[in-house]
Every structure is written in structure tokens, then in C-alpha cells.
Design an enzyme around this catalytic site. Structure first.
Site, PDB file in Angstrom:
ATOM      1  N   HIS A  67       0.831  -1.205   0.000  1.00 49.75           N
ATOM      2  CA  HIS A  67       0.000   0.000   0.000  1.00 49.75           C
ATOM      3  C   HIS A  67       0.865   1.254   0.000  1.00 49.75           C
ATOM      4  CE1 HIS A  67      -4.214  -1.308   0.333  1.00 49.75           C
ATOM      5  NE2 HIS A  67      -3.611  -2.458   0.595  1.00 49.75           N
ATOM      6  N   GLU A  83      -8.345   7.448  -5.202  1.00 49.30           N
ATOM      7  CA  GLU A  83      -8.943   7.495  -3.868  1.00 49.30           C
ATOM      8  C   GLU A  83      -8.351   8.634  -3.042  1.00 49.30           C
ATOM      9  OE1 GLU A  83      -9.693   2.677  -3.879  1.00 49.30           O
ATOM     10  OE2 GLU A  83      -7.974   3.508  -2.797  1.00 49.30           O
ATOM     11  N   PHE A 115       0.972   3.493   7.318  1.00 55.13           N
ATOM     12  CA  PHE A 115      -0.358   3.763   7.843  1.00 55.13           C
ATOM     13  C   PHE A 115      -1.361   3.456   6.735  1.00 55.13           C
ATOM     14  CE2 PHE A 115      -3.971   6.661   8.281  1.00 55.13           C
ATOM     15  CZ  PHE A 115      -4.396   6.345   9.555  1.00 55.13           C
ATOM     16  N   ILE A 116      -2.345   2.631   7.040  1.00 51.12           N
ATOM     17  CA  ILE A 116      -3.347   2.265   6.038  1.00 51.12           C
ATOM     18  C   ILE A 116      -4.721   2.648   6.564  1.00 51.12           C
ATOM     19  CG2 ILE A 116      -4.409   0.384   4.735  1.00 51.12           C
ATOM     20  CD1 ILE A 116      -1.712  -1.028   4.836  1.00 51.12           C
TER      21      ILE A 116
END
Length: 167
Positions: A67, A83, A115-116
Site C-alpha cells: 500500500h 482514492e 499507515f493504512i
């Protein structure tokens, strides 16, 4: 296309259409296909959680590392870029952009992974507040939270892609 219509696709076709719903990890989409057919989105959600949470830890770690870093100009998939742009992260003023970068760097230094957060429907203020709050959590708690957020991201992407491919 509804989840029920997915069974009309081959595994390869499903992976081709939906593979990027799991950031740079199309094998997770293939595993999702294997759990079908699905009659509704609740079944899909349970199956997404299954493929993510039952994967070997090294695959979970790789999925998390795949990610992008929020608010950074690092290379990212087209879906992630869209997004982040839609959540307003691409239009942060320099001060808030610097704050987000500092917070996400501190988070990654503490926890060992990015960080997701599923940013769909969130405003920059919500995202910054979430990073601040989660920075104080334990690595184990955040690892599980990252997997939860990945499930949310994947489900959101699956729904959006299915809506876009309705026949």
C-alpha cells in the site's frame, strides 16, 4: 455486475478484472474467486476477510507493504491515486501536507509498516485525526487494524468495479 454474476467469469478473467482491488496483490483476488459463488455483498465481505486474515503472515506483511504512503508522491496504483485525490489529500495546503507526511513517517517508524486507512468518504481532517490517534497504538493492534482497513479498501473497490462493469 453483481457478486452472483462473478461465477460466469473464469478465475483468470475475474483476476484480470478485479486483481487490482487488492493493492499489487492479484493473488488475493484469485483466492476470493475460489471462495465463491456469492449471493450478496455480505458473503463477499466475509470472504474478503477470510482471504486477508487467513493468509500466511508473510503474505499479510507483503500486502500491507504494497500500500502507498498516504499523501506522499511515491508511485501508487491508479486506484490509490484516485482514492487519495477524491479524499482531498492531493489538495492539502503545504502545512497540512507536511503534517500528514510527518505523522505517517512517525507511524511507519514506530510500527514498521505504512499507515493504512480506507479514505473513501473521509475528509483530510478525518484522516489526520486517525493517524494521530493510531500512532499511539501497539504494533500488534495496528497490524490487525491495517488488515481491517485493507478489507474495507478491497470491498469498496470490488463494489465500484462491479458497478462499472454492469452488463
Amino acid at each position: 455486475m453483481t457478486p452472483g454474476a462473478w461465477q460466469e467469469l473464469t478465475r483468470a478473467a475475474f483476476s484480470e478484472i478485479y486483481g487490482d482491488c487488492f493493492e499489487h496483490s492479484p493473488h488475493f483476488a484469485a483466492r476470493l474467486y475460489d471462495l465463491g459463488p456469492f449471493s450478496d455483498w455480505a458473503e463477499v465481505e466475509r470472504a474478503v476477510r477470510c482471504v486477508v486474515f487467513q493468509a500466511p503472515q508473510r503474505e499479510q506483511e507483503a500486502l500491507i507493504q504494497a500500500h502507498p504512503r498516504l499523501g506522499q508522491q511515491s508511485p501508487m496504483s491508479a486506484l490509490s491515486s484516485q482514492e487519495q485525490r477524491q479524499s482531498g489529500l492531493a489538495n492539502l495546503d503545504p502545512e497540512r501536507a507536511a503534517e500528514l507526511q510527518q505523522l505517517t513517517r512517525a507511524y511507519e517508524e514506530k510500527h514498521g509498516f505504512p499507515f493504512i486507512l480506507c479514505v473513501h468518504g473521509k475528509r483530510p481532517e478525518d484522516i489526520l485525526a486517525s493517524v494521530r490517534e493510531r500512532l499511539n497504538q501497539t504494533q500488534e493492534t495496528e497490524f490487525q487494524r491495517a488488515l481491517e482497513e485493507i478489507c474495507c479498501i478491497a470491498l469498496q473497490r470490488l463494489k465500484a468495479r462491479s458497478a462499472a462493469t454492469r452488463s
